[in-house]
Each structure stands twice: as C-alpha cells, then as structure tokens.
Design a protein around this motif. Sequence first.
Motif: not given
Length: 254
Positions: A153, A155, A189-192, A194, A201
Amino acid sequence: MVKGKNMILTTWNCCCGLTSNKAEKIIKEFPSDIYIIQECRDKDRYNLSNYFRFSNWYGDNAEYDEKTGKGDLGVGVFSNSYCITLQYYHNKNIRYFIPFKVFNNEENYTIYAVWTKKEKCNFPYIGQVIEGLEEKDYKNISESIVVGDFNTDINYKNEKEHFTVMIDLFKSKELKSCYHEFNNIEFGVDKEIKTYKNIGHVDYCFIPTKWKVLSVKTGKHDEWYQTQWKLSDSTIDHIPMQIEFEPTISLASI
C-alpha cells in the motif's frame, strides 16, 4: 481496433487453500468469467473440477503453509469460459508475476497473475512487480491484464518511493488501475477500500488505458473477514475485488 466482449474478472487471496466452501462463496457473490486466486494449491483445482471447466496453477514450492508444513501454495486461474495455459516465456525467478494465456474460439488475452512475496526474493513485495514490468521478455504487457495481490500500500512505511516507481512504470506501459479510475480517486486516499485485514489496499487490477472500465466491486468487510486470526479451512484475510471491463482488440490479433 474493435471492441471485444465485456469481461468480468475477480481477484482474491483465498488464504491457505481454496476449499469448496470458499469456492461456493466467491462464485455466489462474484460470478465471473475468470478468477485469479492467490494462496490456492494445485490440488484445489482438481478438487473443484465440478465448479470450473478450465483451470491452471503455478507454484514454486518455496511458500511455507503453517497448516501443512509444506510449500504447496501458489496462484490458480479458474474459468468456465476460457482455456488457460502458462506462457512459455515465464520467468520463474520473479515471485510471482506469472503470464497466463486465456483464450477461446473468439478471444485471446494474456493475464499476468501477481502474488508478491518476501521469501527467497532479492526485492520483496513491490520489487517483484517492478521486476516483472521491466522483464525484457514480457513485451506484451501493454496489451495485457496485470492483476492480483501486490502485498503493498502506498501508505505502508517505507513504501511510497518504490510504489511511485511502480505506478510510473505502469503508466509508461499504458496500463491503468481499474479501481482508481472507476472510483475517480488517487492512490492512498482515505476512500480506498482496505482489501487486506482492513489495514491496506493491496489488491489491484491494471488493464490497458484504451480499455473501458465498466464496474468495480469489492466484498464487505463484515461478510468476508474472520473476527480473529485463526488458521483453518474457513480463514479469510482479504476481500475479493471484481472488475468488469470492455477490451479493445487489435484486428491483427483476431
């Protein structure tokens, strides 16, 4: 160029074997033309012959399974619509970036099935995708599907730089992420959703930029994850991702 038939593809890390219960669950919720399944065993496809007309599998016996104590996990491809063969130019030194040919009387595609690992690898996880994209014998990647469990990911700690290299390589090959195009969002982005244990993700499907993404569907966390980590025949730690797309086929390939 002509439009091909719409294809529905599902990718899923089934976790330590594709049992009949798991197969029934994925078929019921995600009916698809092709299933790319990570962490299944070669014997699973024979045990599931009543579910799928066609299947193929690759494993290198280096992956340790805590349940059996054997290195028998790998990547399977299953279908009732397409014959499936492993391509002759497969580079076994890359774990796992596996070229499969899927075909019938009307269509012919290459799918690079991904399941990145750390065991016996000089470049763990995302490095294997980069190696695959740079492999000189994989000349057809720009016209292919690259799909599976990337185990990374943007992040994740220390991943962003290498992740960016990977995405730039995909762009240079004129491939796009179905999930991110369909949802009109950027990586990280936060909308991904998981896709792994609700902490990353990590599952992706890249297709040629000229192909049209029609839909992307992911499983619901509370219906797929187990609440506790316990290795058993029902253990699940990834949620499936299903993609429907409209391919564009070169007249020369028909």
